[in-house]
Design an enzyme around this catalytic site. Sequence first.
Site, PDB file in Angstrom:
ATOM      1  N   LYS A  22       0.842  -1.216   0.000  1.00 30.95           N
ATOM      2  CA  LYS A  22       0.000   0.000   0.000  1.00 30.95           C
ATOM      3  C   LYS A  22       0.867   1.252   0.000  1.00 30.95           C
ATOM      4  O   LYS A  22       0.616   2.198  -0.748  1.00 30.95           O
ATOM      5  CB  LYS A  22      -0.886  -0.005   1.246  1.00 30.95           C
ATOM      6  CG  LYS A  22      -1.507   1.346   1.579  1.00 30.95           C
ATOM      7  CD  LYS A  22      -2.387   1.288   2.806  1.00 30.95           C
ATOM      8  CE  LYS A  22      -1.699   1.502   4.123  1.00 30.95           C
ATOM      9  NZ  LYS A  22      -1.308   2.886   4.432  1.00 30.95           N
ATOM     10  N   ASN A  23       1.901   1.234   0.851  1.00 31.04           N
ATOM     11  CA  ASN A  23       2.661   2.472   1.040  1.00 31.04           C
ATOM     12  C   ASN A  23       3.658   2.756  -0.082  1.00 31.04           C
ATOM     13  O   ASN A  23       4.389   3.743  -0.027  1.00 31.04           O
ATOM     14  CB  ASN A  23       3.333   2.471   2.420  1.00 31.04           C
ATOM     15  CG  ASN A  23       2.290   2.616   3.521  1.00 31.04           C
ATOM     16  OD1 ASN A  23       1.157   3.033   3.255  1.00 31.04           O
ATOM     17  ND2 ASN A  23       2.650   2.261   4.739  1.00 31.04           N
ATOM     18  N   CYS A 116      -5.530   7.442   8.616  1.00 30.21           N
ATOM     19  CA  CYS A 116      -5.770   6.799   9.912  1.00 30.21           C
ATOM     20  C   CYS A 116      -5.769   7.818  11.038  1.00 30.21           C
ATOM     21  O   CYS A 116      -4.965   8.737  11.046  1.00 30.21           O
ATOM     22  CB  CYS A 116      -4.641   5.819  10.205  1.00 30.21           C
ATOM     23  SG  CYS A 116      -4.975   4.168   9.686  1.00 30.21           S
ATOM     24  N   ARG A 121      -0.509  13.789  13.450  1.00 30.31           N
ATOM     25  CA  ARG A 121       0.128  13.600  12.134  1.00 30.31           C
ATOM     26  C   ARG A 121       0.169  14.868  11.291  1.00 30.31           C
ATOM     27  O   ARG A 121      -0.396  14.930  10.199  1.00 30.31           O
ATOM     28  CB  ARG A 121      -0.544  12.469  11.362  1.00 30.31           C
ATOM     29  CG  ARG A 121      -0.431  11.176  12.089  1.00 30.31           C
ATOM     30  CD  ARG A 121      -1.077  10.064  11.337  1.00 30.31           C
ATOM     31  NE  ARG A 121      -0.188   9.486  10.335  1.00 30.31           N
ATOM     32  CZ  ARG A 121      -0.575   8.566   9.470  1.00 30.31           C
ATOM     33  NH1 ARG A 121      -1.806   8.152   9.450  1.00 30.31           N
ATOM     34  NH2 ARG A 121       0.280   8.058   8.620  1.00 30.31           N
ATOM     35  N   ASP A 307       4.023  -0.134  12.505  1.00 28.48           N
ATOM     36  CA  ASP A 307       2.889  -0.835  11.887  1.00 28.48           C
ATOM     37  C   ASP A 307       2.734  -2.264  12.398  1.00 28.48           C
ATOM     38  O   ASP A 307       1.727  -2.903  12.146  1.00 28.48           O
ATOM     39  CB  ASP A 307       3.067  -0.875  10.359  1.00 28.48           C
ATOM     40  CG  ASP A 307       3.226   0.502   9.795  1.00 28.48           C
ATOM     41  OD1 ASP A 307       2.217   1.136   9.496  1.00 28.48           O
ATOM     42  OD2 ASP A 307       4.383   0.971   9.696  1.00 28.48           O
ATOM     43  N   ARG A 421      -9.059  -0.118   4.023  1.00 33.66           N
ATOM     44  CA  ARG A 421      -8.117   0.878   3.516  1.00 33.66           C
ATOM     45  C   ARG A 421      -6.805   0.231   3.086  1.00 33.66           C
ATOM     46  O   ARG A 421      -6.132   0.739   2.181  1.00 33.66           O
ATOM     47  CB  ARG A 421      -7.789   1.911   4.617  1.00 33.66           C
ATOM     48  CG  ARG A 421      -8.897   2.903   4.896  1.00 33.66           C
ATOM     49  CD  ARG A 421      -8.395   3.996   5.817  1.00 33.66           C
ATOM     50  NE  ARG A 421      -7.086   4.388   5.372  1.00 33.66           N
ATOM     51  CZ  ARG A 421      -6.019   4.521   6.165  1.00 33.66           C
ATOM     52  NH1 ARG A 421      -6.122   4.349   7.456  1.00 33.66           N
ATOM     53  NH2 ARG A 421      -4.854   4.854   5.663  1.00 33.66           N
TER      54      ARG A 421
HETATM   55  N1  EPU Z   1       5.395  13.930  11.794  1.00 31.83           N
HETATM   56  C1  EPU Z   1       5.290  15.252  12.148  1.00 31.83           C
HETATM   57  N2  EPU Z   1       5.424  16.194  11.170  1.00 31.83           N
HETATM   58  C2  EPU Z   1       5.633  15.858   9.872  1.00 31.83           C
HETATM   59  C3  EPU Z   1       5.755  14.519   9.525  1.00 31.83           C
HETATM   60  C4  EPU Z   1       5.620  13.552  10.501  1.00 31.83           C
HETATM   61  O1  EPU Z   1       5.090  15.566  13.311  1.00 31.83           O
HETATM   62  O2  EPU Z   1       5.738  16.770   9.043  1.00 31.83           O
HETATM   63  C5  EPU Z   1       5.245  12.903  12.838  1.00 31.83           C
HETATM   64  C6  EPU Z   1       3.964  12.109  12.622  1.00 31.83           C
HETATM   65  O3  EPU Z   1       2.877  12.729  13.265  1.00 31.83           O
HETATM   66  C7  EPU Z   1       4.311  10.772  13.240  1.00 31.83           C
HETATM   67  C8  EPU Z   1       5.800  10.637  12.971  1.00 31.83           C
HETATM   68  O4  EPU Z   1       6.285  11.949  12.726  1.00 31.83           O
HETATM   69  O5  EPU Z   1       4.083  10.807  14.598  1.00 31.83           O
HETATM   70  C9  EPU Z   1       6.155   9.733  11.811  1.00 31.83           C
HETATM   71  O6  EPU Z   1       5.602  10.244  10.636  1.00 31.83           O
HETATM   72  P1  EPU Z   1       6.019   9.773   9.181  1.00 31.83           P
HETATM   73  O7  EPU Z   1       5.910  10.980   8.326  1.00 31.83           O
HETATM   74  O8  EPU Z   1       7.307   9.029   9.189  1.00 31.83           O
HETATM   75  O9  EPU Z   1       4.869   8.730   8.885  1.00 31.83           O
HETATM   76  P2  EPU Z   1       3.846   8.845   7.728  1.00 31.83           P
HETATM   77  O10 EPU Z   1       4.580   9.193   6.519  1.00 31.83           O
HETATM   78  O11 EPU Z   1       2.691   9.646   8.156  1.00 31.83           O
HETATM   79  C10 EPU Z   1       4.105   6.431   6.828  1.00 31.83           C
HETATM   80  C11 EPU Z   1       3.158   5.328   6.484  1.00 31.83           C
HETATM   81  C12 EPU Z   1       2.630   4.733   7.769  1.00 31.83           C
HETATM   82  C13 EPU Z   1       3.822   4.188   8.549  1.00 31.83           C
HETATM   83  C14 EPU Z   1       4.850   5.297   8.815  1.00 31.83           C
HETATM   84  C15 EPU Z   1       6.125   4.765   9.425  1.00 31.83           C
HETATM   85  C16 EPU Z   1       2.211   5.982   4.382  1.00 31.83           C
HETATM   86  C17 EPU Z   1       1.035   6.472   3.638  1.00 31.83           C
HETATM   87  N3  EPU Z   1       2.069   5.848   5.696  1.00 31.83           N
HETATM   88  O12 EPU Z   1       3.347   7.356   7.591  1.00 31.83           O
HETATM   89  O13 EPU Z   1       1.787   3.669   7.418  1.00 31.83           O
HETATM   90  O14 EPU Z   1       3.363   3.706   9.794  1.00 31.83           O
HETATM   91  O15 EPU Z   1       5.210   5.931   7.581  1.00 31.83           O
HETATM   92  O16 EPU Z   1       6.811   3.978   8.521  1.00 31.83           O
HETATM   93  O17 EPU Z   1       3.249   5.701   3.793  1.00 31.83           O
HETATM   94  C18 EPU Z   1      -0.055   2.264   7.685  1.00 31.83           C
HETATM   95  O18 EPU Z   1       0.280   1.722   6.628  1.00 31.83           O
HETATM   96  O19 EPU Z   1      -0.969   1.831   8.431  1.00 31.83           O
HETATM   97  C19 EPU Z   1       0.616   3.465   8.102  1.00 31.83           C
HETATM   98  C20 EPU Z   1       0.153   4.257   9.062  1.00 31.83           C
END
Ligand code: EPU
Length: 446
Positions: A22-23, A116, A121, A307, A421
Amino acid sequence: MEKFIVEGPTKLIGHLMVAGAKNVALKALVASLLTDDTVIIQNVPDIRDVHLMVEVLEHLGKRCDVKKDVITIQNNAPHTCTVPLEVGARLRASSMVLGPLLSRYGKAIIPNPGGCRIGARPIDRHIDGLIAMGATISYASNDGYFHADAKNLHGAEISFEKNTHTGTETLLLAAILAKGTTILHNAAEEIEVDDLISLLNQMGAQIERKGKREIVIEGVEKIHGTTFTIMPDRNEEVTFAVAAIASKGNITVHHSRREYLSAFLDVLEKVGGGFEVIDDDTTRYYYKGPLVATDIVTAIYPGFMTDWQAPWALLMTQAKGESVVHETVFENRFTYVEELKKMGAQILYFDPDVSRPEEYYNFNWKDRPLGTHQAIRIQGPTNLHNAVLSVNDLRAGATLLLAAIIGSGKSYLYGIEQIDRGYEHIEKRLNEIGSHIERVTEDALS
Ligand code: EPU
C-alpha cells in the site's frame, strides 16, 4: 455501513499471497502526475486507499484504467491543481500531490490530509522543505485547505529534524523537476522509499542515496512514462505471520519479503514463534509451542516498525508472562487496547521513563494529547472471548479481526472500512484458510 461478524476460535492453516505494498502503490500513483506519458503500475492492491488515490488523480485530470492488479494512468482532461476536500481529507497520502503539482504547474490546493486516526500527524516537515525549495504555503483555517504556490521550484539542502517517511517522499517528488540539486539529510530509509526511488529513476529522474540517511536529487527538465511492479507489502506479511502463530495455525506466505523483516523475525524467534524459509520468496509461519513474553520498542527503519506493534501486542496476549510494547513513532497508536480488554486481555497503560521525550519520540512531543500513553504492559496468556469491537485505524483493525478469529464465540467488528483501507479482500482470503468471517451491510436506520 458494513460490519464483520466473526465466529471463533479457529486455527488458520493454508497458503496466502502477500499483495502489493500500500505504502508504495499510493506514491507510485502520485508519481504519474510528473509526466504526460502513460504510466503503468503493476501489483497494485485492491484496497480503499488506492481507490481514493485514483479518485484524486481523476480529479486532477488523469484517467486510471484498473484491470485486476494493474493500473494504467493516462492524461484525460486539462489538469487542475485542487484536490477536493471530500476525497483528500480521507487519505493522508493525498498531500503528496503537492510536489508534482508545484513543480509542474506552480500551484496546488490540498485539503488538510486525513487517513488513519493515529495521532495529530501534521505535515510541518513536508511544508518546511517545500518552502525551502521556494514554495509559498499558507493554511486557510476557514476552508481547511493548504494553498501552495511556487513560480520556480528550486533545489535546496534540507535537513529533516526527525524521520518522516512520506515527508521524504513528498520532497523527492517535488525535487525531480525542480531546478538544480536537492540534498535531503536525515531522510527516511524505509524500504518502501527505495521502491519509489526505483520507479522514479526508471521514469528518468536522477535520485541517488549517498551517505547515511542522505538522498541527492539532480533536477531534470522532463521525465517519461514507464511500467513498474511494486514490491509486496511487508506489513501484510507480519499480519499473516501473527495470524498463523496466534491462532496456533500454520500459514505459508508467498511473495514474502522476509529480508526486510529481520527486526520482526529476531523477536519472533526470541518468543518461540515458528518460521521456516521455504525458498527465496516463500516463508512458512507456524505455531511451534507456548510463547514467552518479551518487550519491544517501535522505531524507524531498520527497527521494529510501528505498523507491527498492534498485531504484536495481540500475539503477546498469548505469551506467558509480562510483555511491554513501547510506541515511539506515533503518539496515539493504542486504539485497539480498550477493545482487546473487552475480550479479556490484561493490558495496562504506562509511560516509560524517558529523559528527553521531545528528542526521543519521532512525533512532535508538543502535539501529544493530554492523557495519551506511550506504552502498555500485557499480561499473558489469556483466552480471549467474543465482544462488540470498534475499529479506529488500519493496523488496529487487522489486529482486532485476528483477535476475533482466535477468541471464542461470535464477535462483531464495526468500522471495518478502516481495514479495507489497506488489506485486500481480507475476509475472503482469511476464510479460505479457515476463518469464519461474514461481511454484513447494515441498514443505517436499523
Ligand atoms: N510527523 C510530524 N510532522 C511531519 C511529519 C511527521 O510531526 O511533518 C510525525 C507524525 O505525526 C508521526 C511521525 O512523525 O508521529 C512519523 O511520521 P512519518 O511521516 O514518518 O509517517 P507517515 O509518513 O505519516 C508512513 C506510512 C505509515 C507508517 C509510517 C512509518 C504511508 C502512507 N504511511 O506514515 O503507514 O506507519 O510511515 O513507517 O506511507 C499504515 O500503513 O498503516 C501506516 C500508518
